[in-house]
Design a protein around this motif. Sequence first.
Motif, PDB file in Angstrom:
ATOM      1  N   ALA A  75      61.191  -0.025  74.961  1.00 59.80           N
ATOM      2  CA  ALA A  75      60.513  -1.114  74.255  1.00 59.80           C
ATOM      3  C   ALA A  75      59.442  -0.554  73.340  1.00 59.80           C
ATOM      4  N   GLU A  76      59.336  -1.162  72.151  1.00 61.77           N
ATOM      5  CA  GLU A  76      58.251  -0.796  71.247  1.00 61.77           C
ATOM      6  C   GLU A  76      56.959  -1.304  71.850  1.00 61.77           C
ATOM      7  N   GLY A  77      55.867  -0.619  71.560  1.00 57.14           N
ATOM      8  CA  GLY A  77      54.581  -1.033  72.133  1.00 57.14           C
ATOM      9  C   GLY A  77      54.126  -0.040  73.181  1.00 57.14           C
ATOM     10  N   PRO A  78      53.337  -0.513  74.136  1.00 55.27           N
ATOM     11  CA  PRO A  78      52.732   0.416  75.112  1.00 55.27           C
ATOM     12  C   PRO A  78      53.757   1.280  75.851  1.00 55.27           C
ATOM     13  N   ASP A  79      54.923   0.713  76.169  1.00 63.41           N
ATOM     14  CA  ASP A  79      55.921   1.516  76.883  1.00 63.41           C
ATOM     15  C   ASP A  79      56.440   2.647  76.010  1.00 63.41           C
ATOM     16  N   GLY A  80      56.729   2.312  74.739  1.00 63.60           N
ATOM     17  CA  GLY A  80      57.188   3.336  73.809  1.00 63.60           C
ATOM     18  C   GLY A  80      56.143   4.437  73.658  1.00 63.60           C
ATOM     19  N   ASP A  81      54.891   4.015  73.552  1.00 65.82           N
ATOM     20  CA  ASP A  81      53.815   5.000  73.402  1.00 65.82           C
ATOM     21  C   ASP A  81      53.774   5.938  74.605  1.00 65.82           C
ATOM     22  N   ARG A  82      53.937   5.365  75.802  1.00 61.93           N
ATOM     23  CA  ARG A  82      53.864   6.190  77.001  1.00 61.93           C
ATOM     24  C   ARG A  82      55.014   7.194  77.049  1.00 61.93           C
ATOM     25  N   ASN A 104      52.877   3.166  64.991  1.00 63.22           N
ATOM     26  CA  ASN A 104      51.455   3.375  65.287  1.00 63.22           C
ATOM     27  C   ASN A 104      51.255   4.380  66.414  1.00 63.22           C
ATOM     28  N   GLY A 105      52.069   4.245  67.466  1.00 64.29           N
ATOM     29  CA  GLY A 105      51.946   5.181  68.584  1.00 64.29           C
ATOM     30  C   GLY A 105      52.330   6.591  68.170  1.00 64.29           C
ATOM     31  N   GLY A 106      53.384   6.693  67.366  1.00 63.10           N
ATOM     32  CA  GLY A 106      53.850   8.008  66.921  1.00 63.10           C
ATOM     33  C   GLY A 106      52.816   8.708  66.063  1.00 63.10           C
ATOM     34  N   LEU A 107      52.158   7.922  65.222  1.00 59.83           N
ATOM     35  CA  LEU A 107      51.157   8.503  64.327  1.00 59.83           C
ATOM     36  C   LEU A 107      49.972   9.054  65.129  1.00 59.83           C
ATOM     37  N   LYS A 108      49.552   8.275  66.126  1.00 57.65           N
ATOM     38  CA  LYS A 108      48.451   8.725  66.989  1.00 57.65           C
ATOM     39  C   LYS A 108      48.830  10.036  67.681  1.00 57.65           C
ATOM     40  N   LEU A 109      50.067  10.044  68.175  1.00 57.38           N
ATOM     41  CA  LEU A 109      50.557  11.215  68.895  1.00 57.38           C
ATOM     42  C   LEU A 109      50.594  12.431  67.963  1.00 57.38           C
TER      43      LEU A 109
END
Lengths: 363, 496, 357
Positions: A75-82, A104-109
């Motif tokens: 899922a996109e969102g917090p789960d994807g980020d994790r 957004n999560g990928g960029l932070k990473l």
Amino acid sequence: MTQTRRSFLKTSLAASTALALPIPAFAQDGVLNVALIVPSPAADVGWSHTLELGTKALEAEYGDKIKVTLLENIAEGPDGDRIMNKTVADGNTFLILGSFGYMNGGLKLAKAHPEVSILHASGYQVAPNFSPFGARYYQGTYLMGMAAASLTKSKKLGCVGAFAIPELITSINAFTLGAQSVDPSIEISVVWVNSWFDPASEQEAAKALLAQGCDVVFSNAQDTPSVVAACEEAGAYVFNLNSSMKTYAPKKYLGVVGTDWAPFFKASVAAHLAGTFAGSSAWLGMADNCVFVADWNPDIAPEMAAKIEAVHATLLDGSFSPFTGPLTNQDGAEAVAADVTLGDDAILSMDWHVKGVTTPLPK
Amino acid sequence: MTALLSLQGVSKRYGAVKANSGIDLVVDPGSIHAILGENGAGKSTLMKLIYGVESPDAGSILWKGQPVTLASPADARRLGIGMVFQHFSLFETLSVVQNIALIVPGRQADLARRIRALGAEFGLEVDPEAMVHALSVGERQRVEIIRCLLLEPELLILDEPTSVLPPQSVARLFDTLRALQARGMAILFISHKLEEIKELCDTATILRGGQVTGRVTPRDHSAKDLATLMIGRAMPPPLPATPQAQGEVRLELSGLDYINDDPFGVSLRDVSLRLHSGEIVGIAGISGNGQQELAALISGEVMRPGDAIRMMGRAVGGLDAAHRRRLGFAFVPEERLGRGAVPDMSLADNALLTAHSAGLVQRGFIRRGPERAYTAAIIAAYDVRTPGPEAEAAALSGGNLQKFIMGREMMLAPKLLLASQPTWGVDIGAATDIRQRLVAMRNEGAAILVISEELEELFQICDRLHVLHKGHLSPSLQTAATSVEQVGSYMIGAGA
Amino acid sequence: MSISFTRRAKASRVAMLLAPVVAFCCAIVASVILFTALGKSPGQALYSLLLEPFLSWYNFSEVLLKMAPLLLIAQGLAIGFRANVFNIGAEGQLIIGAIAASALPVWYPMGDSAWMLPAMLVMGAGAGMAWAGIAALFRTRFNANEILVTLMLSLIAAQVLNYLLLGPWKDPNGFNFPQSVMFPDAALLPILLPGTRVNVSLLLALIASVLAYVLMRHRFSGFQLLVGGLAPRAARYAGFSETRAIWMSLLLGGLAAGLAGASEVAGPLGQLQRSVSTGYGYSAIIVAYLGGLNPLGIVISAFVMSVIYIGGDNAMVSADLPVAAVWVFQGLLLCFYLAGLTFIRHKVTWIRRKVAP
């Protein structure tokens, strides 16, 4: 963090060998760990499938020097980020993020881990180690428009679209322009289902278009053969993007606007290994061996096929762009002046339909 | 002559409790044998052992002289033992005939005919097509009796069978039982109505504390003697004489009409009644004639706006049960588990259910100390046999729970009390105690309405009586000037 | 010979402690067989599934992050479930809560008022309550089944979200992608544990747990709800209002779900997007029942479920398990646990049939 974890694992390893507890995968010398993250279950057809094929090509090229982990239905969102964070913690240094929602999560990473290189599908943000990538589907859909115009009897074409984002809008516009290059009176209706993966709604949308009299349908960015199968059943021509669904429409399959990510993935991995990976927007077309057309329907007359092939050649060598003026928008106003060719920035942010698309764009 | 059934030294214990110890019992063919005992004396356990619901820890059971092991009621039924339980085993969502067809073989149409025939013969009228959930407690018991009789057993066990029958029907049931006896059937008859036992039974085995305390021929003993054997002490003294002080009207029903939405329910027609402070009014009648409906309308569980019901001088048709309680109303319902008490909750929480106004709640918070104290007070004052306030309501025997609920409602010192079947299933000692307390409350000025099927009880405590029949309430009858037969004729619709 | 289940007079404490342990062992045995059959290393898989969530601060913090919305929603739902009011639509209440909370940052994307965040939480909770209140109104006015109404309202909520993200609330600079602007810092929940994504919503969930405990254990209104659930006729007899119980159950459930929705957009998401909930509203139903509808049990079950989720994610990354195998493991664990619960209230006896002569 990674270091402490590894040393913990090494010390606990001795204790756990008796239990045959394995060590989680982390980077071993000389092996590149690649993770591919996609939002839907990886099927035998569609978007996720072509990305997976791209990583298969990597494995073929690098053999046991590479290890690809496929993470589906994330899922996109917090789960994807994790999951992304976890893949990096586990020693993956090359990530392919298969959906816009991972941006957004990928960029932070990417910012937190300069040693990691990330390819991100469909986005618009760029960082030194973060490259958005996309396909110039519009080149292929222009050719499909030509073929469709030669086959339609009702002069009405249809399109089932996932989301009204520029990538899909340009595909529809080019499809319209290709059809109008053969027959200027042709009109196109669009139904947006607002989902990447919703077979029931997609099928409903296709049936609605067929009921309106559309006899050629463009399945725009569906990851399921729902639209293709519905059209075959109703006897309407149909084509789709990414990978061929001919088996679901043996009679009425118009063709596929396919994508082959292998060359791009290989080049990006090579750059990563050489330490020369540089984030940039990769928008790949026919000239890059990414977008291709195939599985043409034999109903297309030979002389039409020849015309299509001629245009195909000009798309391949870059001498022609479908978005060359004069172009009129849906309201009848001039959108692109004569002899002007739209640049990539304008195409990438396109939020208007050309004349001939009868459905207004959702605002 | 070989005994039909004989038990030798049968014992059964549950944990630390010896429910039965060393019971010897002999039932001869063709005899009517009474089992007498208070609640908790071990009668129910003994019946469960005979009917194969439980297995004894020690001792043996002989059927026609042969030792048998009864692993289930089905085994017992195969031998020819039938039982009518005090707590019914009927499926609520099935009709009467469907319930019977589950155990009795035969086509439903034939069964329905036989049910009507038996009903007519023994005064056990029941509509075979009626759904069980719509039947009153009394009607359900009739179904149970019919179901047993259809199986034509050699030994019939009846657990308090007369408690729901009108006097005329009791006489007819006794005729029936005697007829069955004449055909060679043996009957085990469990009852606490000593006069009935004296009238019907050949022998009686008396239990107390899980042991046999006597074997007597009831006809040769007075009721007082039997009771003394049963409770181990002399009978409680008779009730105080009736005072005649009457005060304000606490409950007034004027022309109350109620149309029941349930096709099997009873509608009430033009029910009028006045209840003053300082009097007890009884409502007699066979279960299923509108008692449930009347009680629910008075309690506020069913609301019908209007002023046909007035409490303490206020029209309460539109007020819910909580509002009516705030006016000083209290209520003991017919069903204890699930209505009068929450089965899975402790006695303490069940005290809170209606006694929350007695200082058990402060600013919305439950005060556990007072809650426990109040519960302990009920338990002590009403002799509720239980390990303590933490015991779940479902773990109490029917009679003990009834004492608890009566106690809870009476300790609220209500201005108006409605008690439905106040002593149903309660042993003689406790029943007398409850009746005495009701009379004491009345003497202190409370208005009390008692709905009961036990005429004996109503005649004992009520100043006035009404009889409910098919939703219609009889005129007020002065108890002192009324005979049992008069009330009985109202009960079957032949009055006035 | 036959097996029969008889109800115990009292819940068995031994069985209560043993049930999860046995369930756990059974699930492990079954999944070792499953993973081996799939050609995956069972040791590696179980290590990732069960141990890894505890072996690093990061992984553990992710468990806590996942736990916050599950715990919050489950506490709210359990109150209603105990009163026999079945709010199945927490998902919709969560979405509406997220939408309402997002209104402020969407309208004031540059806002830096200290009031913005509290206002968002209040709006989210209020909107969740209002959404659930619709079901309460329908149930009390028209006797419409709240299971159906809340479920249908969830579908409507998802469409409202779609509409806003595709139209008025989409990020003007977002190339038509269905998502809102990124929220300003003033609209984000403070991080509770530095260096992780765990924010104060975990604290809110724990406070909600304490409040739920107080309500169900010490408040008379909670007692009334319990009676309504255990014995509806006793509640009517005592005069406890059913209408009140329905409203209270649904409003509290909606409040918790709405607050969870607000915490998601103001927490790890930082914007309103289509995947605002990954089924928290539905998972919370499982959490509530696994926790025995008991406020303390729910804290444990929310934690266990989060561990299973995070472990499942880990197993996909580290053990190369397909997502379906992870789901099967999670399903097995729940099935065995529920089977084990039977033994708490029931004992098994073997009956040797003897035929009467």
